[in-house]
Design an enzyme around this catalytic site. Structure first.
Site, PDB file in Angstrom:
ATOM      1  CG  ASP A   1      -2.126   0.846   0.999  1.00  0.00           C
ATOM      2  OD1 ASP A   1      -2.141   1.662   0.042  1.00  0.00           O
ATOM      3  OD2 ASP A   1      -3.128   0.812   1.772  1.00  0.00           O
TER       4      ASP A   1
HETATM    5  C1  BGC Z   1      -4.978   3.225  -0.129  1.00  0.00           C
HETATM    6  C2  BGC Z   1      -4.969   2.303  -1.289  1.00  0.00           C
HETATM    7  C3  BGC Z   1      -4.692   2.936  -2.451  1.00  0.00           C
HETATM    8  C4  BGC Z   1      -3.555   3.955  -2.521  1.00  0.00           C
HETATM    9  C5  BGC Z   1      -3.208   4.425  -3.523  1.00  0.00           C
HETATM   10  C6  BGC Z   1      -3.831   4.123  -0.177  1.00  0.00           C
HETATM   11  O1  BGC Z   1      -3.857   5.198   0.895  1.00  0.00           O
HETATM   12  O2  BGC Z   1      -4.873   2.534   1.148  1.00  0.00           O
HETATM   13  O3  BGC Z   1      -6.246   1.661  -1.140  1.00  0.00           O
HETATM   14  O4  BGC Z   1      -4.852   2.119  -3.556  1.00  0.00           O
HETATM   15  O5  BGC Z   1      -3.342   4.692  -1.261  1.00  0.00           O
HETATM   16  O6  BGC Z   1      -4.020   5.617  -3.996  1.00  0.00           O
END
Ligand code: BGC
Length: 723
Positions: free
Chosen positions: A255
């Site tokens: 993530d």
């Molecule tokens: C989120 C993800 C997301 C990523 C990119 C993160 O903060 O938890 O679900 O895909 O950001 O935007």
């Protein structure tokens, strides 16, 4: 020269290769042989917020990603979270995944995935960051709307076709957030302690189905920790379970900002690092990415021989595999953006997912010809719900508000509107207090409501910070912005009253007895208003079923029952004390009556379930129970119901839930029509996870099969035995 020629020949064969096949592995190996150590390491981390670098000299392209999971996110700047300000990145907003789950319709999930994949392909995205299948554990979780509810079987059955649909476009789905990211509070560090049984039986199955049945090409590690290690580089989760037990051959992506250590990232299964901040260097477009854990620090350990080169080769192999499946796949289509078909699918999912929670005296549907004046009250009647919420935000090409939907459907009626309350504008991470006066809004709404024959209140939560939004949980179970008081007063004014709840979460309903009809309308995307109007007018008969339980009070929910150490934890650790008894499993077993049960959802018609039976009384391991049932639409309008099959075991050597969903089928019937359906249930799927042998075990003895239309509406119980 010889080197150049062989590279040239190889490149030709890469580009002529089309889709990924097992034979592609040999090409991947040859490519790995041609890459320098520096090039390999560069492929393992971001070069911008949403891309990784290619290797020009070998014709390896960049890899581009986008959120996910309800539509393709607007373009984000290269080096910051700001919107890039493009004018050609408007997309179709599909309903949130809670709504998709509420359809209980795997075929529709495939259509959703395919349409979304087409949009991602058109926008040249190689990886779509979704779907999310974290289990609904508490109604406070700010991100529940992005997930598929509280039941592992339901989430598994819906996630698989979604993935297949997306990936048919040569776009990798990225199932997230692996795993135990069941709350937003302290998400970036909280350490989850959980039994193996709950992990395997409740929290892992949808991920496992995504990998094994959905053959997903990428997976995103969660922010939180499990057993003291961050999930993105967690030895047990990534090496033992995902890549070991399940044989995952794709790429593990962090993530954004979820990596914390170079050695662990290298050794514990992480392949691609995204979004990490680097001590202030992230603001510089030049070097920040080079300091990621899987960048220079990784290169140094490889150069020093402290990490074997095969470790980086394996990561690059997985990344190249993903590329052959996506950006280097020459047989992929061109995709499509904002097509009529995409709108139709968005509307179909939205209408099928809306759940009719309550409908006293069959007040709904409303006749479009005889209804004269409708007062539409509530901020959610006009507030955009495709923006906000965090990374799942969208820039919808259009969004039909509930008010517009109702105006268009009741074109010969007078439609009045009053906000009733105001939540204030929302920025990511903060809510700006409204400048509007609450008292005046309230009074205006009451005055407006007095002028109408029928009141439709459209409220609920929204995607502001601490509502249904990434990065924080809700603070309370009740409705915000003084809605409870307003609802009570409106319901007292006129019994011709419908409440439309826009939310991705259960809420407290202190006014439940005074409100005759309630629709659970989720975040419905571009076609929201049309879908809500379709249900209110009866143009579409509601058939959505709740994918999670609505408890009466927060303490009735299992995670909350066990106090703060269970939710939200002590800020360092948290213990999933309810173990396997999540959602309806808890309510059923402990006999705690919910406000609305898992699987509940009314219709404008009635169904009769008869001739319910299993093909045998006694089964052996590996057998399949063929459960059959005749379903009749005994009402006056066409409609659909979901036949749900649960199985329980009273006498067991381990604690069991009273019953667990083991199969379901949605069936559409004309008035008076009957059909016999068959639902197969494998005896092996009745196994529990036995911690003493670290494996699945089917217990012998008596089981009860429960067949009905909701977890609290069981028509028949059947006794069987397994030997
Ligand atoms: C989120 C993800 C997301 C990523 C990119 C993160 O903060 O938890 O679900 O895909 O950001 O935007």
């Amino acid at each position: 020269m010889k080197y150049l020629i062989s590279t040239f020949v190889l490149l030709l064969s890469i580009h002529a290769s089309g889709q990924y096949t097992p034979a592609t592995e040999a090409k991947i190996d040859s490519l790995i042989n041609l890459l320098t150590l520096e090039e390999k390491v560069a492929m393992c981390h971001a070069q911008s917020k949403f891309s990784t670098p290619g290797v020009d000299r070998l014709g390896i392209p960049e890899l581009w990603m986008s959120d996910g999971p309800h539509g393709v996110r607007p373009e984000i700047s290269w080096d910051s979270w700001a919107h890039a300000g493009w004018t050609n990145d408007f997309s179709t907003a599909f309903p949130a995944l809670t709504c998709l789950a509420a359809t209980f319709n795997p075929e529709l999930s495939y259509k959703y995935g395919f349409a979304l994949g087409q949009e991602a392909r058109y926008r040249e995205k190689d990886i779509l960051l979704g779907p999310g299948v974290n289990i609904y554990r508490t109604p406070l979780n700010g991100r529940n709307f992005e997930y598929m509810g509280e039941d592992p079987l339901l989430a598994s059955k819906l996630v698989v076709p979604y993935i297949k649909g997306v990936q048919e476009n040569g776009v990798a789905a990225c199932v997230k957030h692996y795993v135990l990211n069941n709350q937003e509070k302290w998400r970036s560090h909280i350490n989850v302690e959980i039994s193996d049984r709950a992990l395997y039986e409740i929290y892992l199955p949808a991920f496992k189905a995504a990998v094994i049945e959905g053959e997903v090409w990428s997976i995103m590690g969660a922010y939180n920790q499990y057993r003291g290690q961050f999930c993105s580089h967690n030895e047990r989760l990534n090496n033992t379970i995902l890549k070991g037990e399940w044989g995952f051959d794709g790429v593990v992506i962090t993530d954004w900002g979820a990596a914390h250590d170079t050695r662990q990232s290298a050794m514990y299964g992480l392949d691609l690092e995204m979004g990490t901040g680097t001590d202030g260097l992230t603001t510089s477009a030049e070097n920040a990415y080079d300091y990621y854990y899987l960048a220079k620090p990784f290169l140094e350990l490889l150069r020093a021989g402290e990490i074997p080169e095969e470790v980086v080769n394996d990561k690059v192999r997985r990344i190249l595999r993903t590329m052959y499946r996506t950006n280097m796949n020459t047989s992929k289509g061109f995709g499509k953006m904002n097509s009529n078909t995409h709108s139709e699918i968005a509307r179909e999912v939205a209408t099928e997912g809306i759940v009719l929670l309550k409908n006293e005296s069959s007040l709904l549907p409303l006749d479009v010809n005889t209804t004269k004046t409708i007062a539409v009250i509530g901020e959610n009647a006009t507030r955009s719900m495709t923006i906000g919420g965090g990374s799942s935000e969208l820039k919808a090409k259009y969004e039909i508000s509930p008010l517009v939907g109702i105006q268009k459907a009741f074109s010969s009626a007078t439609i009045l509107h009053s906000m009733g309350y105001a939540s204030g504008p929302s920025l990511y991470g903060e809510t700006i207090p409204t400048v509007l006066d609450a008292d005046s809004l309230y009074k205006a709404a009451i005055e407006t409501a007095k002028k109408a024959d029928f009141i439709v209140f459209i409220g609920g939560l929204n995607k502001s910070y601490q509502q249904d939004c990434e990065g924080a949980d809700r603070l309370v179970y009740g409705l915000p912005y003084g809605q409870d008081e307003l609802i009570k007063e409106l319901a007292g004014l006129n019994k011709n009253f419908s409440l439309v709840l826009v939310s991705g979460n259960a809420i407290e309903m202190p006014w439940i007895d005074e409100v005759p009809t309630i629709l659970q309308a989720w975040y419905l995307g571009s076609e929201a208003g049309f879908a809500i109007a379709d249900i209110i007018t009866g143009k579409v008969n509601p058939s959505g079923k709740l994918p999670f339980t609505f408890p009466v009070a927060l303490e009735d929910n299992a995670a909350h029952h066990f106090g703060e150490l269970s939710y939200p934890g002590d800020s360092i650790n948290q213990y999933y004390k309810e173990d396997i008894l999540v959602g309806y499993r808890w309510h059923d077993t402990k006999e705690i009556e919910p406000l609305f049960a898992f699987g509940h959802g009314l219709s404008y018609t009635q169904f009769e379930l008869t001739k319910i039976g299993a093909d045998q009384k006694k089964y052996a391991l590996n057998d399949i129970i063929f459960l059959s049932c005749e379903v009749k639409n005994s009402g006056k309008v066409a409609g659909a119901t979901v036949v749900q099959v649960y199985v329980g075991k009273e006498k067991s050597k381990v604690e069991r839930a009273k019953k667990e969903l083991k199969g379901f089928k949605k069936i559409y019937l004309e008035p008076g029509e009957s059909q016999t359906i068959e639902i197969p249930i494998s005896i092996n799927n009745l196994a529990f996870y036995n911690e003493t042998i670290s494996g699945w075990e089917v217990e012998e003895g008596a089981y009860t099969i429960y067949v009905g239309e909701a977890s609290d509406k069981i028509t028949r119980e059947i006794a069987i035995s397994v030997k």
